[in-house]
Scaffold this motif. Structure first.
Motif, PDB file in Angstrom:
ATOM      1  N   ASP A 132      24.476  68.163 -49.702  1.00 51.43           N
ATOM      2  CA  ASP A 132      24.948  68.556 -48.354  1.00 51.43           C
ATOM      3  C   ASP A 132      26.406  68.158 -48.213  1.00 51.43           C
ATOM      4  N   VAL A 133      27.154  68.933 -47.398  1.00 53.27           N
ATOM      5  CA  VAL A 133      28.545  68.563 -47.108  1.00 53.27           C
ATOM      6  C   VAL A 133      28.564  67.763 -45.803  1.00 53.27           C
ATOM      7  N   VAL A 134      29.170  66.558 -45.833  1.00 49.14           N
ATOM      8  CA  VAL A 134      29.374  65.786 -44.593  1.00 49.14           C
ATOM      9  C   VAL A 134      30.838  65.362 -44.534  1.00 49.14           C
ATOM     10  N   GLU A 135      31.295  65.032 -43.329  1.00 50.00           N
ATOM     11  CA  GLU A 135      32.690  64.614 -43.181  1.00 50.00           C
ATOM     12  C   GLU A 135      32.765  63.321 -42.390  1.00 50.00           C
ATOM     13  N   ARG A 189      28.787  54.859 -44.645  1.00 50.51           N
ATOM     14  CA  ARG A 189      28.369  55.520 -43.398  1.00 50.51           C
ATOM     15  C   ARG A 189      27.129  56.397 -43.645  1.00 50.51           C
ATOM     16  N   THR A 190      27.113  57.101 -44.797  1.00 53.79           N
ATOM     17  CA  THR A 190      25.979  57.993 -45.073  1.00 53.79           C
ATOM     18  C   THR A 190      24.694  57.195 -45.301  1.00 53.79           C
ATOM     19  N   MET A 191      24.820  56.099 -46.083  1.00 56.62           N
ATOM     20  CA  MET A 191      23.605  55.318 -46.361  1.00 56.62           C
ATOM     21  C   MET A 191      23.102  54.602 -45.108  1.00 56.62           C
ATOM     22  N   GLN A 192      24.018  54.339 -44.143  1.00 57.88           N
ATOM     23  CA  GLN A 192      23.564  53.739 -42.876  1.00 57.88           C
ATOM     24  C   GLN A 192      22.827  54.765 -42.013  1.00 57.88           C
ATOM     25  N   GLU A 193      23.213  56.029 -42.169  1.00 59.42           N
ATOM     26  CA  GLU A 193      22.640  57.056 -41.291  1.00 59.42           C
ATOM     27  C   GLU A 193      21.414  57.751 -41.877  1.00 59.42           C
ATOM     28  N   ARG A 194      21.391  57.881 -43.211  1.00 58.65           N
ATOM     29  CA  ARG A 194      20.299  58.654 -43.830  1.00 58.65           C
ATOM     30  C   ARG A 194      19.444  57.753 -44.700  1.00 58.65           C
ATOM     31  N   LYS A 195      18.236  58.133 -44.873  1.00 62.64           N
ATOM     32  CA  LYS A 195      17.343  57.408 -45.788  1.00 62.64           C
ATOM     33  C   LYS A 195      17.242  58.207 -47.089  1.00 62.64           C
ATOM     34  N   PRO A 196      17.054  57.552 -48.241  1.00 58.49           N
ATOM     35  CA  PRO A 196      16.906  58.302 -49.498  1.00 58.49           C
ATOM     36  C   PRO A 196      15.694  59.230 -49.419  1.00 58.49           C
ATOM     37  N   PRO A 197      15.662  60.350 -50.106  1.00 57.77           N
ATOM     38  CA  PRO A 197      16.688  60.776 -51.074  1.00 57.77           C
ATOM     39  C   PRO A 197      17.961  61.295 -50.385  1.00 57.77           C
ATOM     40  N   ILE A 198      19.110  60.832 -50.901  1.00 58.81           N
ATOM     41  CA  ILE A 198      20.408  61.247 -50.345  1.00 58.81           C
ATOM     42  C   ILE A 198      21.162  62.022 -51.424  1.00 58.81           C
ATOM     43  N   VAL A 202      31.526  64.748 -49.745  1.00 63.42           N
ATOM     44  CA  VAL A 202      32.390  64.505 -48.587  1.00 63.42           C
ATOM     45  C   VAL A 202      33.821  64.927 -48.928  1.00 63.42           C
ATOM     46  N   PRO A 203      34.237  66.116 -48.498  1.00 59.58           N
ATOM     47  CA  PRO A 203      35.650  66.454 -48.695  1.00 59.58           C
ATOM     48  C   PRO A 203      36.483  65.831 -47.575  1.00 59.58           C
ATOM     49  N   GLY A 204      37.698  65.390 -47.884  1.00 63.92           N
ATOM     50  CA  GLY A 204      38.528  64.822 -46.805  1.00 63.92           C
ATOM     51  C   GLY A 204      39.852  64.290 -47.305  1.00 63.92           C
ATOM     52  N   LYS A 205      40.720  64.035 -46.318  1.00 66.72           N
ATOM     53  CA  LYS A 205      42.081  63.569 -46.627  1.00 66.72           C
ATOM     54  C   LYS A 205      42.117  62.063 -46.836  1.00 66.72           C
ATOM     55  N   GLU A 224      34.145  63.094 -52.260  1.00 71.67           N
ATOM     56  CA  GLU A 224      33.240  62.019 -52.654  1.00 71.67           C
ATOM     57  C   GLU A 224      31.861  62.633 -52.909  1.00 71.67           C
ATOM     58  N   GLY A 225      31.143  62.078 -53.851  1.00 69.82           N
ATOM     59  CA  GLY A 225      29.759  62.500 -54.066  1.00 69.82           C
ATOM     60  C   GLY A 225      28.870  61.275 -54.064  1.00 69.82           C
TER      61      GLY A 225
END
Ligand code: FA5
Length: 352
Positions: A132-135, A189-198, A202-205, A224-225
């Motif tokens: 999934d793409v997240v920012e 931030r992703t691991m705080q918000e989602r539970k595995p499987p993750i 993350v594209p970004g500046k 980032e992956g």
């Protein structure tokens, strides 16, 4: 008209003058009329001058008539000049009018920036592998950019990321806010918000307080992956990145992994793409005297990082990577200098 005249002469002169004025069809003819009648040696002026030679009675009557005629001629002249000027601009307007039947100029159409195109290509490649793409935010807390990534204050590894700090000290005089130097804070931030499987990318500046050269900008993008689940191994990391390289660069380009150090992964690697000379043309994809160009850092998520977000490293493992889309575009399209991307030169940008 004689130099001295009677009232009837003055009136017949008025009629002649008005008839001549009506016949003056251009600005030049109107000006010639003005000089002939109202100029310093004009006919009416001569009459007015001759009045002084008349008897007092005649002077009064002829003078009044001549002054009246002078006013009439001056007003008529003004009206005539106005009429000619406006009819001229109407003619000019007609000449300038837009011919709506002519074919128009093609409007220049903008294109997507090469970085945007590359980001989309990268996101598509990982999207088809189930990511999934997240920012996330570009202005970040020290906690996410460093501390929770196993880089506490005073850790020597902070020197790897020359940081632009935001001038907002906390009550202890520390600077907790910064321009993110990497997209890795989004792992936390992703691991705080989602539970595995993750599985996210993350594209970004990113921003770094460092000198620029042909492969380094002070502001650039990363993708980032992160994949976290039960049973993820280093082989999954390699397999995913090989597949990515194959999709972006094709089968022929070679990929090299080397050991590298990042405090938030163990083991850590970097990955480079071949920049070999073409045996026939002798040319390299990027005209630099280097056989390999590094495009990303990667590794297995460090157990301390997993613990920090409440995941048990005995149960879960994961891999992470952070890649530079500008470097990938450089290798793919043979761009020799990363500074071309953000120097706003349309000669460069319009090639994509
Ligand atoms: C990092 O920034 C790590 N966060 C990558 C990582 C993520 C490692 C997850 C492990 C796990 P590094 O500083 O090497 O690492 O940058 C990663 C990539 O970003 C580089 O390979 C390069 O492609 C790109 N990059 C780094 N600095 C610049 C720069 N100044 N200009 C352009 N691209 C850059």
């Amino acid at each position: 008209m004689p130099e001295t005249a009677s009232v009837s002469h003055v009136e017949s002169a008025r009629d002649t003058a008005l008839a001549e004025l009506a016949a003056a069809g251009t600005a030049e003819q109107t000006e010639a009329w003005r000089i002939a009648w109202l100029g310093r040696r004009g006919q009416l002026t001569q009459v007015l001058r001759g009045i002084r030679d008349l008897s007092p009675d005649e002077r009064r009557s002829v003078g009044a008539a001549a002054n009246q005629v002078k006013n009439i001629l001056e007003q008529s002249l003004a009206q005539h000049q106005h009429a000619i000027a406006s009819s001229k601009s109407e003619a000019e307007d007609r000449a300038d009018a837009i011919d709506v039947t002519l074919p128009g100029w093609p409007a220049p159409i903008g294109g997507l920036h090469p970085t945007t195109q590359m980001l989309r290509e990268i996101c598509d490649a990982f999207g088809s592998m189930g990511f999934d793409v997240v920012e996330g935010p570009e202005v970040e807390w020290d906690r996410y950019n460093f501390e929770m990534l196993n880089i506490p204050r005073g850790h020597a590894a902070r020197d790897m990321w020359a940081t632009l700090w935001v001038d907002e000290p906390d009550e202890d005089g520390d600077y907790p806010m910064l321009m993110r130097t990497q997209t890795s804070p989004m792992q936390i931030r992703t691991m705080q918000e989602r539970k595995p499987p993750i599985r996210v990318i993350v594209p970004g500046k990113c921003y770094r307080y460092e000198a620029t050269d042909a492969t380094h900008e002070w502001h650039f993008y990363q993708v980032e992956g992160l994949a976290v689940d039960r049973g993820i191994t280093f082989a999954d990391l390699k397999g995913t990145l090989y597949e990515f390289a194959r999709r972006i660069f094709g089968e022929e380009r070679q990929v090299r992994f080397r050991c590298d150090y990042f405090p938030f992964v163990e083991p850590g690697v970097d990955m480079s793409i071949s920049n070999f000379k073409d045996p026939e043309t002798g040319k390299r994809p990027i005209n630099r005297d280097e056989d390999w160009i590094e495009i990303l850092g990667a590794g297995m998520v460090h157990p301390k990082v997993l613990e920090g977000v409440g995941l048990d490293p005995q149960i879960y493992t994961g891999f992470a990577f952070g890649m530079g889309p500008e470097r990938i575009a450089m290798l793919k399209y043979g761009i020799e200098d990363i500074r071309l991307f953000y120097s706003n030169d349309l000669r460069f940008l319009s090639q994509f």
